[in-house]
Design an enzyme around this catalytic site. Sequence first.
Site, PDB file in Angstrom:
ATOM      1  N   GLU A 121       0.769  -1.250   0.104  1.00 59.76           N
ATOM      2  CA  GLU A 121      -0.024  -0.209  -0.074  1.00 59.76           C
ATOM      3  C   GLU A 121       0.821   1.251   0.205  1.00 59.76           C
ATOM      4  O   GLU A 121       1.977   1.258   0.540  1.00 59.76           O
ATOM      5  CB  GLU A 121      -0.977   0.076   1.423  1.00 59.76           C
ATOM      6  CG  GLU A 121      -1.953   1.268   1.015  1.00 59.76           C
ATOM      7  CD  GLU A 121      -3.078   1.232   2.225  1.00 59.76           C
ATOM      8  OE1 GLU A 121      -2.939   0.784   3.264  1.00 59.76           O
ATOM      9  OE2 GLU A 121      -4.047   2.014   2.151  1.00 59.76           O
ATOM     10  N   GLY A 253       3.129   2.137  10.684  1.00 66.88           N
ATOM     11  CA  GLY A 253       2.870   1.564  11.674  1.00 66.88           C
ATOM     12  C   GLY A 253       2.686  -0.015  11.780  1.00 66.88           C
ATOM     13  O   GLY A 253       3.283  -0.966  12.542  1.00 66.88           O
ATOM     14  N   ASN A 257      -2.393  -6.168   5.426  1.00 66.03           N
ATOM     15  CA  ASN A 257      -2.555  -7.246   4.158  1.00 66.03           C
ATOM     16  C   ASN A 257      -3.434  -8.465   4.682  1.00 66.03           C
ATOM     17  O   ASN A 257      -3.310  -8.588   5.744  1.00 66.03           O
ATOM     18  CB  ASN A 257      -1.156  -7.743   3.983  1.00 66.03           C
ATOM     19  CG  ASN A 257      -0.267  -6.844   4.070  1.00 66.03           C
ATOM     20  OD1 ASN A 257      -0.138  -5.652   3.123  1.00 66.03           O
ATOM     21  ND2 ASN A 257       0.946  -6.832   4.897  1.00 66.03           N
ATOM     22  N   HIS A 289      -7.065  -2.151  15.117  1.00 63.51           N
ATOM     23  CA  HIS A 289      -7.290  -1.511  13.889  1.00 63.51           C
ATOM     24  C   HIS A 289      -7.060  -2.136  12.791  1.00 63.51           C
ATOM     25  O   HIS A 289      -7.774  -2.263  11.775  1.00 63.51           O
ATOM     26  CB  HIS A 289      -6.139  -0.231  13.918  1.00 63.51           C
ATOM     27  CG  HIS A 289      -6.115   0.686  12.707  1.00 63.51           C
ATOM     28  ND1 HIS A 289      -6.726   1.715  12.641  1.00 63.51           N
ATOM     29  CD2 HIS A 289      -5.617   0.258  11.358  1.00 63.51           C
ATOM     30  CE1 HIS A 289      -6.463   2.526  11.646  1.00 63.51           C
ATOM     31  NE2 HIS A 289      -5.921   1.308  10.792  1.00 63.51           N
ATOM     32  N   GLU A 290      -5.770  -2.921  12.490  1.00 59.64           N
ATOM     33  CA  GLU A 290      -5.532  -3.755  11.405  1.00 59.64           C
ATOM     34  C   GLU A 290      -6.575  -4.740  11.267  1.00 59.64           C
ATOM     35  O   GLU A 290      -6.942  -5.042   9.965  1.00 59.64           O
ATOM     36  CB  GLU A 290      -4.129  -4.398  11.634  1.00 59.64           C
ATOM     37  CG  GLU A 290      -3.091  -3.461  11.665  1.00 59.64           C
ATOM     38  CD  GLU A 290      -2.981  -2.182  10.847  1.00 59.64           C
ATOM     39  OE1 GLU A 290      -3.700  -2.418   9.683  1.00 59.64           O
ATOM     40  OE2 GLU A 290      -2.712  -0.971  10.988  1.00 59.64           O
TER      41      GLU A 290
END
Length: 843
Positions: A121, A253, A257, A289-290
Site C-alpha cells: 500500500e 505503523g 494485508n 485497527h488492522e
Amino acid sequence: MGKINRFYDAFHPDHYDLFIDVNRENKQITGTSTITGEALNREVNVHQKFMSISKVTQDGEAVPFEVDEKAEAIKITLAKAGNTTISIDYSAPLTDTMMGIYPSYYQLNGKKEEIIGTQFETTFARQAFPCIDEPEAKATFSLALKFDEKPGEIALANMPETKVENGVHYFEKTVKMSTYLVAFAFGDLQSKMTETKSGVKVGVFATKAHKAKELDFALDIAKRAIEFYEDFYQTPYPLPHSWQLALPDFSAGAMENWGLVTYREAYLLLDPDNTPLDMKKLVATVITHELAHQWFGDLVTMKWWDNLWLNESFANMMEYLSLDHLEPSWNVWEMFQSSEAPAALTRDATDGVQSVYVEVKDPAEIDTLFDGAIVYAKGSRMLVMVRALLGDKALQKGLKYYFDHHKFGNTTGDDLWNALSTATDLNIAEIMHSWLNQPGYPVVNAFVEDGHLKLTQKQFFVGEGEDKGRIWQIPLNANFDSPAIMTEKELDLGDYETLRKQAGHALRINVGNTTHCVVKYDETLMNDILAEVEDLDSISKLQLLQDLRLLSEGRESSYAEVVPLLDKLKDSKSNLVNNAIYTTARKLRQFVTPDSDAENYLKQFYNRLSEDQVKRLGWEVKAGESDEDKLTRPYVLSASLYGGNIDSVRAAHKLYQEHEDDLESLNADVRPYVLINEVKNCGSSELTDKLIKLYQTTSDASFKSDLTAAITSSKSESELEKVVSYFKNADVVKPQDLRGWFASVLNNKLGEQLAWDWIRDEWAWLDKTVGGDMEFTTFITVIARNFKTAKRLEEFKAFFEPKLDQPMLTREIKMDTKVIATRVDLVEAEKVKVNATIKNLFI
Ligand code: BES
Ligand code: ZN
C-alpha cells in the site's frame, strides 16, 4: 480537470499466477506475472515500477510492448481484445526502501541477519510484480515463491502453503482482493499459534531476536478481536488464517494485508511482565485497527484512493470500539479523547488543511493524501459522531447490509451512508457531507442575550484564516432541552433562566465531546460551569481544558485563564484529567525562555501541580494499585523532574544505582524518568555510550523508547553532537526510528540548533532515504511544533520556501509556516500576562 487514466478501464484482471524468485545474495527479484482477464481494448497498460521487462506474451504468443517509466506502465498492444491471458517476464532490484519487496535487518547473537517482507500500500505492488495496481482491480492470486533458502527458514503469505516442490513454495489461491493487500515474507522466524471459536488459525510471528513471551499479548488480542468482529459485523472472517508478523524495518505503523498483517516490532511485541499499561493499550489498538480492516478495507475496499478515509477513518473508530469490548476496564474511549480528539482539533484549525474526503486528480497526489490527523483522527471522530447519532444496534444493522451487498467489491462513502440509512431515519449522508467534504470545523459561541440562550457557529481558526462562511450540521448533545442538530448559522434556544431551572445544573453542549467543534461560552455560562467543575466527569474536565487551550491558541481566550484551572484540578485522581493538565501545562513552556526568571516560576508551578501527587504515588510502583494511579504516575514524575524537585531527583538516582547492572529490569512505568534524570543530572560520555549500546542490543521496544528519551535529554552539547552523528548510521538508528530521535534532540533546548543544522545539511540524504515514505512530511511538522521565535520562522522560510514547488511538500510547508508564525505572535502577545499569572501564585 483531467480524468486520471485508470488502467482498470482497459483491462479487468480476474486471476494472477505469480512466480516470484527473490535472491537476497544478489539483491535481485525475477519473476513471471501471468494475468488472466478481460481486455476491453487492444491497447492495455499494466503497472510496473523499477523493472526490466524481458518478454510479454498473449495466450502464449509474444506481443509488442513498451515500458513507460513516467506512467509506471507497460504499454501492451494485444493481438485481440476479449478474454485472454497475458504473461510478463521481469526482473527488479531488491532495495532497502521499505516499499515493495524489501529486506529487514536485525541482530541475532551479535550477527546481522535479514528477513524479507512486503509493503504494497499504496502503489508498491507494481514494484514486486506487474499488475493492474488499482484498488478496484480485484482478482484472485496464486503465488509460487522461490528464494535463496537456508535451513529452518519458513515462508508466509495471505493464504496457507500447499506444497514445496524443487525449492518453490506454493500457496493456496486467494479470494478476490486488491493488489495492495497481497503480502508474503520469509526468513528464520518464531511463532505462536491459537485458533478462534470459529476455527480461524491465528498466529504471531517474529524474528528469533525476541523472547518467546513477547508474542503472547498480541496473540491473545488478535484472537479475541477476530471473534469480536465476526460477531459485531455478523460476517465471518473469510480466510483460513490470520497471521500477525513483526518486521524489524517498517515504514508505516502496521499494514492490514489480508491474512498476513505486518507490524513494526514496537506495535506488536511486548514483554507482558514489564510494559507500561498505556503502551499495552497502544499495541492493542494497532492490532484491533488492522483486524478491523480485514473486513473494512479488505473484504470491502474503497473504489479509489480519494476514499482512503473510508478505510482508515472506519478502522480508526473500530479499533476503540472493539477494544472497549475486549478490555472494558481500560476505558479506551478516554484514550480516544486524549489522543485522536486533540490531534484532529489542532491540525484542523489551521487554514489550508485538507478535508477528510480529498479529490485525487493525479496519481502522484495519492501520496499526499496521508494526513494522520485528518484522515485518521478527524475521520474517526466523524464516525464516532455517526455512532452517537445512530446507536450501536442501528450501526450494526447498517454494516451488515453494507457487507452483504459489497463483499469482495468496492465502494464510495455514499455506499456506506446508503447502507446506514437502511437502519435510521436520519439523513446521515447530508449531515456527513458537511463534515467530510469541508476542511476545518466550527467554534460554537454560546451566550445569553436579551435573556435568551443563543448559539452561533463560525469556522474556528488558529492563525490567519479566510472565513468562507462554511456551515456545519452540528449534533448539539446538550445537557438541557434543545434540538438534536444545529443546521443554521444561529440558533435561539429560548429563555435562559427557564432552561437553567429546568436543567438543574450548568448548561453545556457537546457533552461527551463527540462532536468535532469547540465551544466558547460567555462569562455567565462559563462561570456557572466553573462553579461545578469539580463535579464534572473526566471527559468533561478534559474537554474544558482542551477547548480553553484551543481557544487561547485561536486568540479567542487567554492562556492566563488556564492557569487557575490547572491549579484547581491538580490533585485529580483521573488519568485522563491529569493527561489534560500536563498537556496544557506543557503549552505554558512556550512562553518562557530557557533559564529565565519566568522559567523558574514555571518550574515552581510544575512542582506545585505535581508535588502532592508525587508524594501520594511515589517512585516505586505498588502492588495492586489502580490503573488510574499507574497511568498518572508518569505525568507527575516527569513534571516534578522538570520542576527540579530535589526529592524526586534523589529517588530517581537511587533507583538508577540499584539497577545499574540491569537497567531493563527497572519497572517500565518509572524507567524513562529514572534514565532521563540520570542523563540530565549525572550524565557523562560513558553513560551515553552505555545507553546507546543497550539501545542497539535490547529487543524490547518500550525500553528502546525510554533509552531514546534519556539519551537525547543530555545537557552536554558534545554528547548531543555524538547522538546526531548516529542519525545516518542505520546500525544504531534505523531509518524507521529517525524521526523520533530527531524530534527528541530538537526538543532539547541544547540540541535545537544541532538538529536544525543537521536536517538542513542532510536534507538530500533524508529525502533519498525516507522520501518515499507516506509520512515523510512529518519531519517538517515536527520542526514546526518546536519553533517559536521570529528568527526561527525566518530560517524555516529560507530553507523550505524554495521547496514549495515539490507537490509532496507544498501543503505541509504552507501550513507549518503559518503554524510557526501564529505561535510567534501568540508568544509575543501573551507572554507577559501568562508569566505574571504564574508568578502571582507565589507572591
Ligand atoms: N493501511 C494503513 C497503513 C498505510 C496507510 C500504508 C496508507 C500506506 C498508506 C494501516 O492500516 C494503518 O492505518 N496503519 C497505521 C497504524 C494504525 C494503528 C493507526 C500507521 O501505519 O500509522
Ligand atoms: Zn489503517
